[in-house]
Each structure stands twice: as structure tokens, then as C-alpha cells.
Write a protein that holds these residues in place. Sequence first.
Motif, mmCIF file in Angstrom:
data_model
loop_
_atom_site.group_PDB
_atom_site.id
_atom_site.type_symbol
_atom_site.label_atom_id
_atom_site.label_comp_id
_atom_site.label_asym_id
_atom_site.label_seq_id
_atom_site.Cartn_x
_atom_site.Cartn_y
_atom_site.Cartn_z
ATOM 1 N N HIS A 273 0.811 -1.220 0.000
ATOM 2 C CA HIS A 273 0.000 0.000 0.000
ATOM 3 C C HIS A 273 0.846 1.272 0.000
ATOM 4 O O HIS A 273 0.355 2.354 0.326
ATOM 5 N N CYS B 221 -7.493 0.272 -5.287
ATOM 6 C CA CYS B 221 -6.846 -0.842 -4.584
ATOM 7 C C CYS B 221 -7.870 -1.501 -3.651
ATOM 8 O O CYS B 221 -8.863 -0.881 -3.263
ATOM 9 N N CYS C 16 -7.634 -1.868 -0.668
ATOM 10 C CA CYS C 16 -7.671 -1.142 0.606
ATOM 11 C C CYS C 16 -8.588 0.071 0.558
ATOM 12 O O CYS C 16 -8.867 0.690 1.580
ATOM 13 N N CYS D 174 -1.952 2.217 -5.275
ATOM 14 C CA CYS D 174 -1.016 1.466 -4.415
ATOM 15 C C CYS D 174 -0.121 0.551 -5.261
ATOM 16 O O CYS D 174 -0.506 0.160 -6.366
HETATM 17 ZN ZN LIG Z 1 -3.887 -0.213 -1.137
#
Ligand SMILES: [Zn+2]
Length: 309
Positions: A160, A171, A173, A178
Motif C-alpha cells: 500500500h 486498490c 484497501c 497502491c
Molecule cells: Zn492499497
Amino acid sequence: MKKYIYGIDVGGTTVKIGLFNLTGELLKKWEIHTKTENKGEAILSDIYNSIKNNDIKLNEVLGYGFAIPCQVVDGIILNGVNIDWEGYELKKIFSKLVNNNNIYIENDANVAALGETWRGAGSAFENSAMITVGTGVGGGIVVGSKVVEGVHGSGGEIGHIRVIHENGLRCNCGNTGCLETVSSAPAIKTAFNSLLHSGKYDSILKDTKNISVKMIFAAAKEGDLLCLEVIDKTAYYLGYACQILSVITNPNVIIIGGGVSNAGPFFIDKIRKNFMEISFETVKDTLIVQATLGNDAGIYGAAALVIND
Ligand SMILES: [Zn+2]
């Protein structure tokens, strides 16, 4: 007399168990099925029963190290993937089962980094960073033979690091751009498809169905311009991440692992070349190497948690 250590790597489908002697030699390894149901409440007793059936007397065991798919800070389990062990008192429960207080737990990606540093590609160095490139991109950072957990257990979340600053892909996340979005196995396939559709290059793979990352690497090795551009880009971003890591903890070695690293020297050399072009003068001697322990990195690292304490 203590003679043995158990290194235990708890995954979402199997638990890998390794028996080591005190010099860190793997004597025996095996796997059992992971029962993730009911918050994984049967996992520890299954491990205990499996160990009990071994010829080793439990009072000869120095300690037990666990790699688990959860974030861990100071022995406390925070959120996890695959197994819902948040707040689970693993150390307490397992130490009662085996009558031993030397129980160590850490996040599995961090433990893999420790294992590789201790007995794998790290050549017994004490300072490393590992980037694991597979379905996702993970990693771990080891300083003085200890993994860096960080305040929230997010130390070493190398996937990340933001490498694309504008119009990056989304991403897992929730952020964009990332490292994981440009260098994971799915990202390599996405990059191949979009470059193919752009019409910039022809490719020997243009009519092939179900393209795999392995096929993209093989075509790149044969000089396929489209595949070469995809792989060079991937290596560029990994080299960039290595540059960042090299000046944060100044490790002896940066280890590249995970399924994508199986592409071998062809790929690792490209990452190293990109790193060398942008690296800070005094850290140019940072080694960049391919992981060597494969799926055993977790049990080695788990054993190292006990030995390094
Ligand atoms: Zn990420």
C-alpha cells in the motif's frame, strides 16, 4: 532439557507445523486442515492433538511460534482475514494446552519475512525487507531480527505504498495507485489486456485464451515487446518501492517472494536495475534477491520468533 521448537503457520485452509531443533534445523513438517468455522475455535486443539501424537515429549519443547493471518501488536490479535480471531487469547489458551508459557504470535507476512531473513534468501542477516508479490502484494520489515509491527500492526504493509499519484487504479484497501494495483499477479494481467487493447503493439499472445502471468513472463523472455513493456513497468514500480524501503531502515537485503517472484533472475535483475538507477549513494549495496523458502517461510519465521527472543 529443552531440545525443540515448533513453528506453526496458520493459514485459511491449512495449518503448517514444523519441528525444529535449537540450532534452527527443520526436522519434520506436516499440515493439518484449518477449521475456520465458529471463529476458528477448534484450531488450537487440533494443533495440540496433532503435536501430541508426535514422539517428542512436550517438556522438551522450548517454545511455540505462530504465524497467523491477523494483525498483531504486542501479542494482542487485532483484525484478521480468513480467520476471525480479533481479541482471541491465543497465547493463554495454547499455553494451557501445552503447559508452556513460551508462546509467540505475529502476523504471517511479517513472519515470512523473518523466516526468509533467518534461514532463506537473507543469508542470516538481521535487517531486511520482504516484498511478497502474488494475488496481492504484502511484505514485512525486519530490524535487528525483530519484525516491525507498528502501532496498529500495519508495519510492512508494503503493497500500500502509493506509487501512482494521479488516475491510479482502485486498490483493495480503498485507496488508489497502491503498489498492489500495478505489480500483483492480477495487475500484471490487467496491464497486459489494456496494452493489447490500446493497439500499440502486436503480441504473440494476442489470440491466446486464459492468459496467465507465467505466459506473459515467458513471452517477455522471448522478446515480445508488449509483454516486455508490461514486465518492465512492474519491475520499475517494485524497484521504486525498494528505493523507499532502502532509505527507511537501510536493510542488508530486500527479498522478493510470492508466486510472481518465480519468474526468477529475469525479473529480479530488472527490479535491481531500476533500484540502482534511483538509489541513494550509501545504500547502493543493498542486496535484492529472490526468496528461497517458498511455503516454508512461515514455519521458519515462527520458529525464529522463539529463538530470537
Ligand atoms: Zn492499497
